[in-house]
Motif scaffolding. Sequence first.
Motif, PDB file in Angstrom:
ATOM      1  N   MET A   1      80.396 105.513  41.075  1.00  0.00           N
ATOM      2  CA  MET A   1      81.146 104.620  40.210  1.00  0.00           C
ATOM      3  C   MET A   1      80.556 103.215  40.190  1.00  0.00           C
ATOM      4  O   MET A   1      81.199 102.284  39.771  1.00  0.00           O
ATOM      5  N   THR A   2      79.349 103.084  40.625  1.00  0.00           N
ATOM      6  CA  THR A   2      78.690 101.791  40.604  1.00  0.00           C
ATOM      7  C   THR A   2      78.600 101.242  39.186  1.00  0.00           C
ATOM      8  O   THR A   2      78.820 100.061  38.962  1.00  0.00           O
ATOM      9  N   ALA A   4      80.614 101.756  36.642  1.00  0.00           N
ATOM     10  CA  ALA A   4      81.920 101.259  36.217  1.00  0.00           C
ATOM     11  C   ALA A   4      82.242  99.930  36.896  1.00  0.00           C
ATOM     12  O   ALA A   4      82.767  99.011  36.252  1.00  0.00           O
ATOM     13  N   THR A   5      81.922  99.825  38.159  1.00  0.00           N
ATOM     14  CA  THR A   5      82.176  98.584  38.895  1.00  0.00           C
ATOM     15  C   THR A   5      81.351  97.434  38.323  1.00  0.00           C
ATOM     16  O   THR A   5      81.865  96.334  38.116  1.00  0.00           O
ATOM     17  N   ASP A   6      80.090  97.715  38.056  1.00  0.00           N
ATOM     18  CA  ASP A   6      79.222  96.688  37.467  1.00  0.00           C
ATOM     19  C   ASP A   6      79.727  96.263  36.089  1.00  0.00           C
ATOM     20  O   ASP A   6      79.760  95.074  35.768  1.00  0.00           O
ATOM     21  N   ALA A   8      82.807  96.485  34.943  1.00  0.00           N
ATOM     22  CA  ALA A   8      84.069  95.753  35.088  1.00  0.00           C
ATOM     23  C   ALA A   8      83.804  94.305  35.486  1.00  0.00           C
ATOM     24  O   ALA A   8      84.462  93.385  34.988  1.00  0.00           O
ATOM     25  N   GLU A   9      82.835  94.119  36.340  1.00  0.00           N
ATOM     26  CA  GLU A   9      82.482  92.756  36.747  1.00  0.00           C
ATOM     27  C   GLU A   9      81.923  91.968  35.564  1.00  0.00           C
ATOM     28  O   GLU A   9      82.311  90.824  35.328  1.00  0.00           O
TER      29      GLU A   9
END
Length: 69
Positions: A1-2, A4-6, A8-9
Amino acid sequence: MTEATDLAERAGDRDPRIGLRAVAALRRLLEQLESVQVRSARNHGWSWQDIAAELGVSRQAVHKKHGRR
């Protein structure tokens, strides 16, 4: 999920161009994830009503969106 995290940031970036591109990418990712999970639920015998209840939409809406896939 990297990814998605990136994304979102980046969606919170002060530069609107970066933020909007990230929002669009998140939208595409979300659609893909929804399709995968709906397909999985159907393969596990879930009804359209069961899926709709979990997604917070009507049975008709989820069937119209995913019924032909």
